[in-house]
Design a protein around this motif. Sequence first.
Motif, PDB file in Angstrom:
ATOM      1  N   GLY A  71       0.806  -1.221   0.000  1.00 31.37           N
ATOM      2  CA  GLY A  71       0.000   0.000   0.000  1.00 31.37           C
ATOM      3  C   GLY A  71       0.834   1.264   0.000  1.00 31.37           C
ATOM      4  O   GLY A  71       0.364   2.320   0.427  1.00 31.37           O
ATOM      5  N   TRP A  72       2.071   1.162  -0.482  1.00 39.04           N
ATOM      6  CA  TRP A  72       2.990   2.295  -0.463  1.00 39.04           C
ATOM      7  C   TRP A  72       2.987   3.037  -1.786  1.00 39.04           C
ATOM      8  O   TRP A  72       2.936   2.436  -2.857  1.00 39.04           O
ATOM      9  CB  TRP A  72       4.418   1.834  -0.201  1.00 39.04           C
ATOM     10  CG  TRP A  72       4.657   1.293   1.172  1.00 39.04           C
ATOM     11  CD1 TRP A  72       3.765   1.187   2.201  1.00 39.04           C
ATOM     12  CD2 TRP A  72       5.888   0.768   1.661  1.00 39.04           C
ATOM     13  NE1 TRP A  72       4.362   0.619   3.290  1.00 39.04           N
ATOM     14  CE2 TRP A  72       5.665   0.358   2.997  1.00 39.04           C
ATOM     15  CE3 TRP A  72       7.139   0.603   1.108  1.00 39.04           C
ATOM     16  CZ2 TRP A  72       6.666  -0.195   3.772  1.00 39.04           C
ATOM     17  CZ3 TRP A  72       8.136   0.042   1.886  1.00 39.04           C
ATOM     18  CH2 TRP A  72       7.902  -0.347   3.206  1.00 39.04           C
ATOM     19  N   SER A  73       3.113   4.341  -1.703  1.00 43.87           N
ATOM     20  CA  SER A  73       3.306   5.177  -2.884  1.00 43.87           C
ATOM     21  C   SER A  73       4.798   5.173  -3.232  1.00 43.87           C
ATOM     22  O   SER A  73       5.642   4.730  -2.430  1.00 43.87           O
ATOM     23  CB  SER A  73       2.862   6.608  -2.595  1.00 43.87           C
ATOM     24  OG  SER A  73       3.703   7.180  -1.595  1.00 43.87           O
ATOM     25  N   LEU A  74       5.105   5.676  -4.417  1.00 41.31           N
ATOM     26  CA  LEU A  74       6.519   5.848  -4.776  1.00 41.31           C
ATOM     27  C   LEU A  74       7.219   6.748  -3.760  1.00 41.31           C
ATOM     28  O   LEU A  74       8.356   6.490  -3.360  1.00 41.31           O
ATOM     29  CB  LEU A  74       6.653   6.459  -6.173  1.00 41.31           C
ATOM     30  CG  LEU A  74       6.425   5.535  -7.347  1.00 41.31           C
ATOM     31  CD1 LEU A  74       6.267   6.337  -8.629  1.00 41.31           C
ATOM     32  CD2 LEU A  74       7.581   4.564  -7.486  1.00 41.31           C
ATOM     33  N   LYS A  75       6.519   7.784  -3.328  1.00 39.64           N
ATOM     34  CA  LYS A  75       7.109   8.725  -2.379  1.00 39.64           C
ATOM     35  C   LYS A  75       7.443   8.046  -1.052  1.00 39.64           C
ATOM     36  O   LYS A  75       8.506   8.279  -0.480  1.00 39.64           O
ATOM     37  CB  LYS A  75       6.165   9.899  -2.154  1.00 39.64           C
ATOM     38  CG  LYS A  75       6.755  10.966  -1.272  1.00 39.64           C
ATOM     39  CD  LYS A  75       5.850  12.166  -1.152  1.00 39.64           C
ATOM     40  CE  LYS A  75       6.513  13.195  -0.244  1.00 39.64           C
ATOM     41  NZ  LYS A  75       5.703  14.381  -0.075  1.00 39.64           N
ATOM     42  N   LYS A  76       6.542   7.194  -0.564  1.00 40.85           N
ATOM     43  CA  LYS A  76       6.806   6.516   0.712  1.00 40.85           C
ATOM     44  C   LYS A  76       8.016   5.598   0.602  1.00 40.85           C
ATOM     45  O   LYS A  76       8.888   5.589   1.472  1.00 40.85           O
ATOM     46  CB  LYS A  76       5.590   5.723   1.180  1.00 40.85           C
ATOM     47  CG  LYS A  76       5.844   5.020   2.492  1.00 40.85           C
ATOM     48  CD  LYS A  76       4.610   4.511   3.148  1.00 40.85           C
ATOM     49  CE  LYS A  76       5.003   3.874   4.483  1.00 40.85           C
ATOM     50  NZ  LYS A  76       3.872   3.626   5.324  1.00 40.85           N
ATOM     51  N   ALA A  85      12.273   9.395  -8.794  1.00 39.24           N
ATOM     52  CA  ALA A  85      12.598   9.227 -10.213  1.00 39.24           C
ATOM     53  C   ALA A  85      13.389   7.940 -10.461  1.00 39.24           C
ATOM     54  O   ALA A  85      13.128   7.218 -11.430  1.00 39.24           O
ATOM     55  CB  ALA A  85      13.379  10.434 -10.724  1.00 39.24           C
ATOM     56  N   ALA A  86      14.333   7.631  -9.584  1.00 39.88           N
ATOM     57  CA  ALA A  86      15.135   6.415  -9.741  1.00 39.88           C
ATOM     58  C   ALA A  86      14.266   5.169  -9.569  1.00 39.88           C
ATOM     59  O   ALA A  86      14.383   4.218 -10.350  1.00 39.88           O
ATOM     60  CB  ALA A  86      16.285   6.399  -8.741  1.00 39.88           C
ATOM     61  N   ILE A 130      13.432   2.239 -12.389  1.00 40.46           N
ATOM     62  CA  ILE A 130      13.649   0.810 -12.103  1.00 40.46           C
ATOM     63  C   ILE A 130      12.362   0.035 -12.363  1.00 40.46           C
ATOM     64  O   ILE A 130      12.370  -1.004 -13.017  1.00 40.46           O
ATOM     65  CB  ILE A 130      14.139   0.600 -10.654  1.00 40.46           C
ATOM     66  CG1 ILE A 130      15.524   1.207 -10.466  1.00 40.46           C
ATOM     67  CG2 ILE A 130      14.156  -0.893 -10.310  1.00 40.46           C
ATOM     68  CD1 ILE A 130      15.951   1.339  -9.008  1.00 40.46           C
ATOM     69  N   GLU A 131      11.237   0.552 -11.860  1.00 43.19           N
ATOM     70  CA  GLU A 131       9.958  -0.132 -12.042  1.00 43.19           C
ATOM     71  C   GLU A 131       9.570  -0.251 -13.514  1.00 43.19           C
ATOM     72  O   GLU A 131       8.927  -1.220 -13.912  1.00 43.19           O
ATOM     73  CB  GLU A 131       8.849   0.584 -11.269  1.00 43.19           C
ATOM     74  CG  GLU A 131       8.938   0.385  -9.780  1.00 43.19           C
ATOM     75  CD  GLU A 131       7.766   0.947  -9.005  1.00 43.19           C
ATOM     76  OE1 GLU A 131       7.703   0.692  -7.795  1.00 43.19           O
ATOM     77  OE2 GLU A 131       6.903   1.626  -9.609  1.00 43.19           O
ATOM     78  N   LEU A 132       9.964   0.716 -14.323  1.00 42.26           N
ATOM     79  CA  LEU A 132       9.651   0.683 -15.756  1.00 42.26           C
ATOM     80  C   LEU A 132      10.678  -0.116 -16.565  1.00 42.26           C
ATOM     81  O   LEU A 132      10.526  -0.273 -17.768  1.00 42.26           O
ATOM     82  CB  LEU A 132       9.555   2.109 -16.300  1.00 42.26           C
ATOM     83  CG  LEU A 132       8.395   2.944 -15.764  1.00 42.26           C
ATOM     84  CD1 LEU A 132       8.525   4.390 -16.238  1.00 42.26           C
ATOM     85  CD2 LEU A 132       7.068   2.345 -16.163  1.00 42.26           C
TER      86      LEU A 132
END
Length: 79
Positions: free
Chosen positions: A39-44, A54-55, A59-61
């Motif tokens: 349940g985490w956002s990229l920011k968390k 951004a990094a 990585i996720e893409l």
Amino acid sequence: MLIRRVPGRDYRMTKDRHFNRGELKGVGRRLRLLRIGRGWSLKKLSEISDISVAAIRRIELGESNPSLLTVLALVEALD
């Protein structure tokens, strides 16, 4: 550094290993599933791991070949 070209494959170089885009996308896909599963956002995840949003997004893409230290920081954050 070795360069090896294989028809139909797009390789990214490291000093001792070739990673094709499919492998990088697979790692990124798993990272995204783990992050979303918590349940985490990229920011968390960024705040916990001290890796930029951004990094993590790259990585996720599957657009980035993360260093071992980056991978370890993400693993520790998700553990």
